[in-house]
Enzyme design. Sequence first.
Site, short mmCIF file in Angstrom:
data_model
loop_
_atom_site.label_atom_id
_atom_site.label_comp_id
_atom_site.label_asym_id
_atom_site.label_seq_id
_atom_site.Cartn_x
_atom_site.Cartn_y
_atom_site.Cartn_z
N ARG A 105 0.74 -1.32 0.15
CA ARG A 105 0.10 0.14 0.02
C ARG A 105 0.85 1.28 0.02
O ARG A 105 0.40 2.29 0.28
CB ARG A 105 -0.94 0.07 1.18
N LYS A 127 3.20 11.84 -10.69
CA LYS A 127 2.28 10.80 -11.43
C LYS A 127 3.12 9.60 -11.69
O LYS A 127 4.21 9.70 -12.08
CB LYS A 127 1.70 11.62 -12.77
N GLU A 169 9.07 18.87 -24.31
CA GLU A 169 8.29 19.06 -23.02
C GLU A 169 8.72 20.47 -22.59
O GLU A 169 7.94 20.76 -21.70
CB GLU A 169 8.70 17.88 -22.08
N LYS A 205 7.34 23.42 -13.74
CA LYS A 205 6.42 22.50 -13.25
C LYS A 205 6.14 22.32 -12.04
O LYS A 205 4.89 22.28 -11.60
CB LYS A 205 7.08 21.25 -14.04
N GLU A 215 -4.74 17.87 -10.69
CA GLU A 215 -5.18 18.15 -12.32
C GLU A 215 -6.60 18.56 -12.47
O GLU A 215 -7.08 18.19 -13.08
CB GLU A 215 -4.58 17.07 -13.24
N ARG A 219 -2.78 22.10 -13.98
CA ARG A 219 -1.94 21.30 -14.48
C ARG A 219 -2.35 20.66 -15.93
O ARG A 219 -1.47 20.14 -16.52
CB ARG A 219 -1.82 20.15 -13.41
N ASN A 223 -0.53 18.91 -20.35
CA ASN A 223 -1.03 17.87 -21.42
C ASN A 223 -0.98 18.45 -22.88
O ASN A 223 -1.40 17.96 -23.78
CB ASN A 223 -2.38 17.46 -21.11
N HIS A 226 -0.60 16.41 -26.04
CA HIS A 226 -0.46 15.02 -25.46
C HIS A 226 -1.68 14.20 -26.00
O HIS A 226 -1.52 13.12 -25.88
CB HIS A 226 -0.24 15.14 -23.84
N HIS A 230 -0.40 11.17 -27.68
CA HIS A 230 -0.55 9.77 -27.27
C HIS A 230 -1.32 9.06 -28.33
O HIS A 230 -0.96 7.75 -28.47
CB HIS A 230 -1.53 10.00 -25.87
N HIS A 243 8.07 9.47 -27.38
CA HIS A 243 7.19 10.27 -26.78
C HIS A 243 7.35 11.85 -27.14
O HIS A 243 6.20 12.45 -27.52
CB HIS A 243 7.16 10.09 -25.29
#
Length: 337
Positions: A105, A127, A169, A205, A215, A219, A223, A226, A230, A243
């Site tokens: 956990r 993330k 990025e 960032k 987010e 935030r 993206n 992205h 993606h 990427h």
Amino acid sequence: MLINTLNYPIYIGALPPITHTGKVLVVSDSVVAPLYLDKLLEKINASQVFSHVIPAGEVHKNQATLEGVLESAFEANLSRADCMLALGGGVVSDLAGFAGAIYKRGISFEIVPTTLLAQVDASIGGKTGINNAYGKNLIGAFHPPKAVYIDPNFLQTLPTREFKAGIAEMIKKAVCFDRDYFEWLRTYPLDQHLELGIAKSVAIKAQVVAQDEKEAHLRMGLNYGHTFGHAIEKEQNYQGFLHGEAVAVGMQMANALAVKLGLLDTHASEQIDALLEIYDLRFDYQVPNIEAFYKILCMDKKNMDRPRFVLPTRIGDFRLIEDIPQNMVMEVLKTWS
Ligand SMILES: NC(=O)c1ccc[n+]([C@@H]2O[C@H](COP(=O)([O-])OP(=O)(O)OC[C@H]3O[C@@H](n4cnc5c(N)ncnc54)[C@H](O)[C@@H]3O)[C@@H](O)[C@H]2O)c1
Ligand SMILES: [Zn+2]
């Protein structure tokens, strides 16, 4: 240099000694480990140190690789007082971070990022996750690291293509959040001012994440490029563009959509193109099947049934647009077909 905007320290500069009272499991990949694992192990002072090497590459950011890391953690009998340490690019930090999030956990983890992309982006913000057959990063957790050690010296062995992909990025953040940084990237060649360029990008960032960790809105700007990017990566089965390269194409698609919607003027769009050009980040890409591509766009996890897009409104600001008619998106995609 120390950036302390978040709840954990981000060190930028030569790798300092890393001290732990408990055990440490270092997770690295098959390219980075032969280059840097010994160097890192020399820096770690802990009760016991273990290592686990995963195969390098985005295709291995999956459940089978995750299982392997967890198994090593159980073999080492890590307890919640112990720590995982990711040494590698974003694949390693996302995957090891997720392993850290779910092992018993959650145990703490730290990151020594070794790609530019991981140094300026993937290592900051907590993330973590893996890909599956439905898309990228669809399984994951928010699990912030306990510390991040960014040493630009690692980048000396990084292939040029990977280095450039990381710059995408940086440009992404400049466009959505910080006009001054955009100007800075235009003015100062990054290879001559690397540490400062990284520090500025990390600071942006960290500020964004500090204001909006989960987010809710701000935030989302991260993206930018992205949703399209993606979809490109998935359409190419993660074997085509890197990427960051896919994100670079995705930013141009987002700009085209923003211009079509009257949100962004063509001059700003051209300035972004010019910056991408400076860093050799303009690519020929053809969408093989527009309908299929649109379906992939709709499956991106940030979307409900219609894709949501981060669209720049000027250099330094963006809007999140949710209900763009399908035909508008298709028209943009047609210019890439
Ligand atoms: N968590 C986040 O917020 C976040 C943000 C951006 C990207 N990401 C994720 O990051 C991943 C991409 O990261 P990446 O570009 O670092 O990819 P990567 O981890 O696959 O690294 C790229 C390649 O470079 C090699 N490499 C790494 N460091 C090296 C070095 N110093 N010298 C030589 N080779 C080296 C790796 O072995 C790999 O082959 C994607 O999975 C993406 O989803 C996550
Ligand atoms: Zn990214």
